[in-house]
Design a protein around this motif. Structure first.
Motif, PDB file in Angstrom:
ATOM      1  N   ILE A 150      80.695 -49.831  48.240  1.00  0.00           N
ATOM      2  CA  ILE A 150      80.019 -51.525  47.749  1.00  0.00           C
ATOM      3  C   ILE A 150      80.026 -52.614  48.993  1.00  0.00           C
ATOM      4  N   ASN A 151      80.741 -53.909  48.241  1.00  0.00           N
ATOM      5  CA  ASN A 151      79.755 -55.058  49.335  1.00  0.00           C
ATOM      6  C   ASN A 151      81.193 -55.091  49.712  1.00  0.00           C
ATOM      7  N   GLU A 152      81.546 -56.121  50.722  1.00  0.00           N
ATOM      8  CA  GLU A 152      82.657 -56.857  51.459  1.00  0.00           C
ATOM      9  C   GLU A 152      83.240 -57.603  50.198  1.00  0.00           C
ATOM     10  N   SER A 153      82.239 -58.433  49.581  1.00  0.00           N
ATOM     11  CA  SER A 153      83.286 -59.542  48.890  1.00  0.00           C
ATOM     12  C   SER A 153      83.567 -58.751  47.525  1.00  0.00           C
ATOM     13  N   ALA A 154      83.331 -57.848  47.527  1.00  0.00           N
ATOM     14  CA  ALA A 154      83.835 -56.607  46.517  1.00  0.00           C
ATOM     15  C   ALA A 154      85.351 -56.279  46.350  1.00  0.00           C
ATOM     16  N   VAL A 155      84.899 -55.736  47.828  1.00  0.00           N
ATOM     17  CA  VAL A 155      86.362 -55.070  48.720  1.00  0.00           C
ATOM     18  C   VAL A 155      87.716 -56.156  48.106  1.00  0.00           C
ATOM     19  N   LYS A 156      86.942 -57.641  49.099  1.00  0.00           N
ATOM     20  CA  LYS A 156      87.947 -58.520  48.676  1.00  0.00           C
ATOM     21  C   LYS A 156      88.476 -58.995  47.273  1.00  0.00           C
ATOM     22  N   MET A 157      87.534 -58.640  46.763  1.00  0.00           N
ATOM     23  CA  MET A 157      88.078 -59.363  45.699  1.00  0.00           C
ATOM     24  C   MET A 157      89.064 -58.214  44.762  1.00  0.00           C
ATOM     25  N   ARG A 158      88.671 -57.036  44.954  1.00  0.00           N
ATOM     26  CA  ARG A 158      89.712 -56.119  44.128  1.00  0.00           C
ATOM     27  C   ARG A 158      90.917 -56.068  45.432  1.00  0.00           C
ATOM     28  N   LEU A 159      91.347 -56.864  46.447  1.00  0.00           N
ATOM     29  CA  LEU A 159      92.458 -56.577  47.038  1.00  0.00           C
ATOM     30  C   LEU A 159      93.045 -57.508  46.837  1.00  0.00           C
ATOM     31  N   LYS A 160      92.528 -58.890  46.938  1.00  0.00           N
ATOM     32  CA  LYS A 160      92.713 -60.082  46.386  1.00  0.00           C
ATOM     33  C   LYS A 160      93.992 -59.626  44.921  1.00  0.00           C
ATOM     34  N   ARG A 161      92.795 -59.025  43.406  1.00  0.00           N
ATOM     35  CA  ARG A 161      93.312 -59.054  42.359  1.00  0.00           C
ATOM     36  C   ARG A 161      94.658 -58.570  42.708  1.00  0.00           C
ATOM     37  N   ALA A 162      94.735 -57.131  43.628  1.00  0.00           N
ATOM     38  CA  ALA A 162      96.004 -55.718  43.614  1.00  0.00           C
ATOM     39  C   ALA A 162      97.189 -57.119  44.504  1.00  0.00           C
ATOM     40  N   ARG A 163      96.689 -57.792  45.162  1.00  0.00           N
ATOM     41  CA  ARG A 163      97.889 -58.615  46.066  1.00  0.00           C
ATOM     42  C   ARG A 163      98.374 -59.425  44.893  1.00  0.00           C
ATOM     43  N   ILE A 164      97.585 -60.075  44.222  1.00  0.00           N
ATOM     44  CA  ILE A 164      98.195 -60.847  42.688  1.00  0.00           C
ATOM     45  C   ILE A 164      99.121 -60.226  41.903  1.00  0.00           C
ATOM     46  N   LYS A 165      98.213 -59.042  41.005  1.00  0.00           N
ATOM     47  CA  LYS A 165      99.255 -58.364  40.448  1.00  0.00           C
ATOM     48  C   LYS A 165     100.681 -57.443  40.491  1.00  0.00           C
ATOM     49  N   LEU A 166     100.636 -57.202  42.235  1.00  0.00           N
ATOM     50  CA  LEU A 166     102.141 -56.749  42.560  1.00  0.00           C
ATOM     51  C   LEU A 166     102.915 -58.290  43.076  1.00  0.00           C
ATOM     52  N   VAL A 167     102.343 -58.928  43.668  1.00  0.00           N
ATOM     53  CA  VAL A 167     103.009 -60.540  43.424  1.00  0.00           C
ATOM     54  C   VAL A 167     103.596 -60.913  41.782  1.00  0.00           C
ATOM     55  N   ASN A 168     103.100 -60.147  40.593  1.00  0.00           N
ATOM     56  CA  ASN A 168     103.383 -60.923  39.725  1.00  0.00           C
ATOM     57  C   ASN A 168     104.670 -60.279  39.195  1.00  0.00           C
ATOM     58  N   VAL A 169     104.386 -59.173  38.708  1.00  0.00           N
ATOM     59  CA  VAL A 169     105.245 -57.870  39.088  1.00  0.00           C
ATOM     60  C   VAL A 169     106.299 -57.578  39.380  1.00  0.00           C
ATOM     61  N   TYR A 170     106.383 -58.176  41.418  1.00  0.00           N
ATOM     62  CA  TYR A 170     107.437 -58.163  42.202  1.00  0.00           C
ATOM     63  C   TYR A 170     108.677 -59.111  41.374  1.00  0.00           C
ATOM     64  N   GLN A 171     107.949 -61.157  41.701  1.00  0.00           N
ATOM     65  CA  GLN A 171     108.417 -61.728  40.833  1.00  0.00           C
ATOM     66  C   GLN A 171     109.221 -61.431  39.245  1.00  0.00           C
ATOM     67  N   LYS A 172     108.600 -60.599  38.495  1.00  0.00           N
ATOM     68  CA  LYS A 172     109.207 -60.660  37.412  1.00  0.00           C
ATOM     69  C   LYS A 172     110.792 -59.747  37.587  1.00  0.00           C
ATOM     70  N   LEU A 173     110.177 -58.840  38.657  1.00  0.00           N
ATOM     71  CA  LEU A 173     111.337 -57.577  38.540  1.00  0.00           C
ATOM     72  C   LEU A 173     112.625 -58.570  39.246  1.00  0.00           C
ATOM     73  N   GLN A 174     111.934 -59.601  39.979  1.00  0.00           N
ATOM     74  CA  GLN A 174     113.231 -60.259  40.845  1.00  0.00           C
ATOM     75  C   GLN A 174     113.822 -61.062  39.626  1.00  0.00           C
ATOM     76  N   GLU A 175     113.277 -62.173  38.707  1.00  0.00           N
ATOM     77  CA  GLU A 175     113.715 -62.238  37.894  1.00  0.00           C
ATOM     78  C   GLU A 175     114.653 -61.831  37.234  1.00  0.00           C
ATOM     79  N   ASN A 176     114.210 -60.641  36.997  1.00  0.00           N
ATOM     80  CA  ASN A 176     115.280 -59.943  36.081  1.00  0.00           C
ATOM     81  C   ASN A 176     116.512 -59.490  36.720  1.00  0.00           C
ATOM     82  N   ASP A 177     116.475 -58.896  37.848  1.00  0.00           N
ATOM     83  CA  ASP A 177     117.558 -58.763  38.613  1.00  0.00           C
ATOM     84  C   ASP A 177     118.855 -60.212  38.596  1.00  0.00           C
TER      85      ASP A 177
END
Length: 198
Positions: free
Chosen positions: A171-198
């Motif tokens: 795939i092209n470079e921009s698609a890789v970067k977009m997928r990485l961006k999306r995955a980072r956002i999802k991970l940070v969102n889940v991480y923050q929810k976990l921290q709020e629940n602790d």
């Protein structure tokens, strides 16, 4: 090609030379050398997806059995270790999502169609991403899509470059970067929810 007997010479072969020789000869002892080089690393990658020790051993063996069958597909577009880690994550994603039986690339293609709305979301800076607490990060990684987890581990744990990921996924470079961006956002969102629940 090899003047010294293969048994004595195989340890000095590069991964790529060893793979070429295995594909050419189908020699199981040569494949054993490849297993010796990567068995522990693959076991550790399995641990991030499967927590049961017996199951990890079985999955690791399954990966190497599948690898022996598929080794001829390695085309040298990236270092062998990079290709092997991608192969491993693909196997693990399929293992975790057995009911869907989709390959990592197909899953990412489907996810890619739905990511246009993420263009408007501000990206997570890599510095902030790296400061996440390890224990919370492991829990968060277990809660995101396996395809996103695999991509993040490939990039940040295995230190595979965007260009190599681009070549692996074709795939092209921009698609890789977009997928990485999306995955980072999802991970940070889940991480923050976990921290709020602790």
């Amino acid at each position: 090609m090899f003047g010294v007997p293969v048994e004595k010479n195989k340890k000095s072969l590069s991964d790529e030379e060893l793979v070429a020789l295995i594909v050419e000869t189908q020699d199981a002892s040569l494949f054993g050398e490849l297993y010796d080089r990567y068995g522990k690393k693959i076991y550790n990658k399995c641990y991030s997806f499967v927590k049961d020790t017996d199951e990890i051993q079985d999955v690791t063996q399954d990966i190497f059995l599948k690898l022996f069958e598929q080794l001829h597909k390695y085309q040298g577009r990236a270092k062998f270790s990079t290709w092997l880690y991608s192969f491993t994550y693909n196997f693990l994603v399929n293992y975790k999502k057995r009911e869907s039986e989709k390959k990592l690339g197909e899953r990412w293609e489907k996810l890619n169609k739905n990511e246009k709305h993420l263009l408007q979301i501000e990206d997570v800076a890599e510095e902030d991403f790296f400061e996440l607490k390890l224990s919370g990060l492991e829990k968060a990684l277990d809660r995101i899509e396996p395809a996103d987890k695999a991509l993040l581990l490939l990039k940040y744990q295995d230190d595979v470059s965007v260009k190599d990921i681009q070549n692996l996924l074709q795939i092209n470079e921009s698609a890789v970067k977009m997928r990485l961006k999306r995955a980072r956002i999802k991970l940070v969102n889940v991480y923050q929810k976990l921290q709020e629940n602790d």
